[in-house]
Design a protein around this motif. Structure first.
Motif, mmCIF file in Angstrom:
data_model
loop_
_atom_site.group_PDB
_atom_site.id
_atom_site.type_symbol
_atom_site.label_atom_id
_atom_site.label_comp_id
_atom_site.label_asym_id
_atom_site.label_seq_id
_atom_site.Cartn_x
_atom_site.Cartn_y
_atom_site.Cartn_z
ATOM 1 N N ALA A 6 0.783 -1.038 -0.099
ATOM 2 C CA ALA A 6 0.169 -0.038 -0.079
ATOM 3 C C ALA A 6 1.017 1.172 -0.018
ATOM 4 O O ALA A 6 0.355 2.370 -0.481
ATOM 5 N N HIS A 7 2.022 1.258 0.532
ATOM 6 C CA HIS A 7 3.017 2.248 0.673
ATOM 7 C C HIS A 7 3.683 2.408 -0.648
ATOM 8 O O HIS A 7 4.340 3.520 -0.869
ATOM 9 N N ALA A 8 3.870 1.509 -1.613
ATOM 10 C CA ALA A 8 4.662 1.686 -2.700
ATOM 11 C C ALA A 8 3.858 2.743 -3.716
ATOM 12 O O ALA A 8 2.814 2.867 -3.689
ATOM 13 N N PRO A 9 4.977 3.443 -4.314
ATOM 14 C CA PRO A 9 4.268 4.380 -5.311
ATOM 15 C C PRO A 9 3.737 3.532 -6.389
ATOM 16 O O PRO A 9 3.963 2.518 -6.661
ATOM 17 N N PRO A 10 2.809 4.443 -7.110
ATOM 18 C CA PRO A 10 1.944 3.703 -8.391
ATOM 19 C C PRO A 10 3.092 3.544 -9.376
ATOM 20 O O PRO A 10 4.321 4.360 -9.283
ATOM 21 N N PRO A 11 2.969 2.629 -10.486
ATOM 22 C CA PRO A 11 4.007 2.611 -11.364
ATOM 23 C C PRO A 11 4.127 3.656 -12.140
ATOM 24 O O PRO A 11 3.450 4.685 -12.096
ATOM 25 N N ALA A 12 5.725 3.947 -12.520
ATOM 26 C CA ALA A 12 6.175 5.165 -12.924
ATOM 27 C C ALA A 12 5.465 5.714 -14.265
ATOM 28 O O ALA A 12 5.341 6.986 -14.500
ATOM 29 N N GLU A 13 4.988 4.602 -15.128
ATOM 30 C CA GLU A 13 4.118 5.189 -16.332
ATOM 31 C C GLU A 13 2.797 5.262 -15.909
ATOM 32 O O GLU A 13 1.970 5.703 -16.873
ATOM 33 N N THR A 14 2.260 5.463 -14.750
ATOM 34 C CA THR A 14 0.875 5.698 -14.621
ATOM 35 C C THR A 14 0.583 7.195 -14.958
ATOM 36 O O THR A 14 1.234 8.002 -14.375
ATOM 37 N N LEU A 15 -0.444 7.226 -16.006
ATOM 38 C CA LEU A 15 -0.794 8.684 -15.972
ATOM 39 C C LEU A 15 -1.946 9.032 -15.148
ATOM 40 O O LEU A 15 -2.994 8.247 -14.920
ATOM 41 N N GLU A 27 -14.300 -1.826 4.268
ATOM 42 C CA GLU A 27 -14.351 -3.069 4.903
ATOM 43 C C GLU A 27 -12.858 -3.685 5.137
ATOM 44 O O GLU A 27 -12.488 -4.426 5.950
ATOM 45 N N ARG A 28 -12.118 -3.125 4.300
ATOM 46 C CA ARG A 28 -10.658 -3.695 4.210
ATOM 47 C C ARG A 28 -9.626 -2.695 3.755
ATOM 48 O O ARG A 28 -8.924 -2.619 2.822
ATOM 49 N N PRO A 29 -9.403 -1.809 5.144
ATOM 50 C CA PRO A 29 -8.540 -0.493 4.921
ATOM 51 C C PRO A 29 -7.130 -1.052 4.904
ATOM 52 O O PRO A 29 -6.688 -1.985 5.451
ATOM 53 N N ARG A 30 -6.080 -0.430 3.909
ATOM 54 C CA ARG A 30 -4.767 -0.876 3.783
ATOM 55 C C ARG A 30 -3.803 -0.260 4.444
ATOM 56 O O ARG A 30 -2.449 -0.427 4.220
ATOM 57 N N CYS A 31 -4.166 0.979 5.229
ATOM 58 C CA CYS A 31 -3.208 1.519 5.899
ATOM 59 C C CYS A 31 -4.046 2.133 7.205
ATOM 60 O O CYS A 31 -5.088 2.166 7.099
ATOM 61 N N ARG A 32 -3.210 2.354 8.418
ATOM 62 C CA ARG A 32 -4.070 2.940 9.518
ATOM 63 C C ARG A 32 -4.742 4.184 9.381
ATOM 64 O O ARG A 32 -5.707 4.374 10.108
ATOM 65 N N PHE A 33 -4.124 4.953 8.743
ATOM 66 C CA PHE A 33 -4.743 6.323 8.629
ATOM 67 C C PHE A 33 -6.086 6.201 7.753
ATOM 68 O O PHE A 33 -6.944 6.980 8.184
ATOM 69 N N SER A 34 -6.139 5.377 6.789
ATOM 70 C CA SER A 34 -7.447 5.151 6.182
ATOM 71 C C SER A 34 -8.413 4.470 6.866
ATOM 72 O O SER A 34 -9.625 4.595 7.173
ATOM 73 N N ASP A 80 -10.745 3.535 -3.700
ATOM 74 C CA ASP A 80 -9.602 2.901 -3.615
ATOM 75 C C ASP A 80 -8.345 3.310 -4.563
ATOM 76 O O ASP A 80 -8.521 2.774 -5.653
ATOM 77 N N VAL A 81 -7.444 4.269 -3.926
ATOM 78 C CA VAL A 81 -6.709 4.623 -4.870
ATOM 79 C C VAL A 81 -5.522 3.553 -5.264
ATOM 80 O O VAL A 81 -4.826 3.633 -6.153
ATOM 81 N N LEU A 82 -5.622 2.446 -4.491
ATOM 82 C CA LEU A 82 -4.781 1.408 -4.868
ATOM 83 C C LEU A 82 -5.278 0.659 -6.074
ATOM 84 O O LEU A 82 -4.342 -0.045 -6.888
ATOM 85 N N GLU A 83 -6.369 0.472 -6.374
ATOM 86 C CA GLU A 83 -7.223 -0.023 -7.545
ATOM 87 C C GLU A 83 -7.308 0.892 -8.430
ATOM 88 O O GLU A 83 -7.415 0.410 -9.461
ATOM 89 N N GLU A 84 -6.901 2.320 -8.076
ATOM 90 C CA GLU A 84 -7.164 3.064 -9.474
ATOM 91 C C GLU A 84 -5.875 4.037 -9.331
ATOM 92 O O GLU A 84 -6.155 5.115 -8.928
ATOM 93 N N PRO A 85 -4.874 3.655 -9.806
ATOM 94 C CA PRO A 85 -3.602 4.354 -9.763
ATOM 95 C C PRO A 85 -3.644 5.734 -10.384
ATOM 96 O O PRO A 85 -3.103 6.614 -10.086
ATOM 97 N N GLU A 86 -4.481 5.614 -11.399
ATOM 98 C CA GLU A 86 -4.545 6.987 -12.165
ATOM 99 C C GLU A 86 -5.220 8.097 -11.358
ATOM 100 O O GLU A 86 -4.849 9.205 -11.379
#
Length: 122
Positions: free
Chosen positions: A28-37, A62-69, A87-93
């Motif tokens: 969850a803490h990894a940045p999105p792929p560099a090519e993500t527009l 229902e399934r937060p991926r970080c404690r702040f969320s 969910d910004v992990l599922e929608e990197p754009e």
């Protein structure tokens, strides 16, 4: 509760010790792929306009991926506030687009206005 506390192991010597903070292995803490527009401004504005209260978060309520969320969800629910989420992990754009508006997640928006991150929710 989610039952996580019940599965914690207990030290055999009977001494109460502070829980050991395990390093977060979540991606969850990894940045999105560099090519993500980034999502277009129009796509962002449509998403913001579609919800009175919108939480951009890592994971789902229902399934937060970080404690702040998780904290933001708990506070909103605790106050009986109905909200939608992205969910910004599922929608990197969308994640890339929203980071241009505020650098961290979660982000709480109401009526199309950024209220802030997890600190603002408290």
């Amino acid at each position: 509760g989610d039952g996580a506390a019940a599965s914690a192991s207990v030290a055999g010597d009977g001494a109460a010790s502070a829980p050991v903070k395990k390093p977060c292995r979540s991606n969850a803490h990894a940045p999105p792929p560099a090519e993500t527009l980034p999502a277009s401004d129009q796509a962002v504005e449509e998403r913001l306009a579609g919800s009175a209260v919108l939480l951009f978060m890592k994971g789902s309520p229902e399934r937060p991926r970080c404690r702040f969320s998780r904290s933001a969800v708990d506070i909103l629910r605790g106050h009986g506030i109905a909200f939608d989420y992205v969910d910004v992990l599922e929608e990197p754009e969308m994640r890339v687009a929203m980071q241009a508006r505020w650098p961290t997640f979660p982000q709480l928006w109401a009526e199309g206005v950024l209220l802030g991150g997890s600190d603002a929710v408290r």
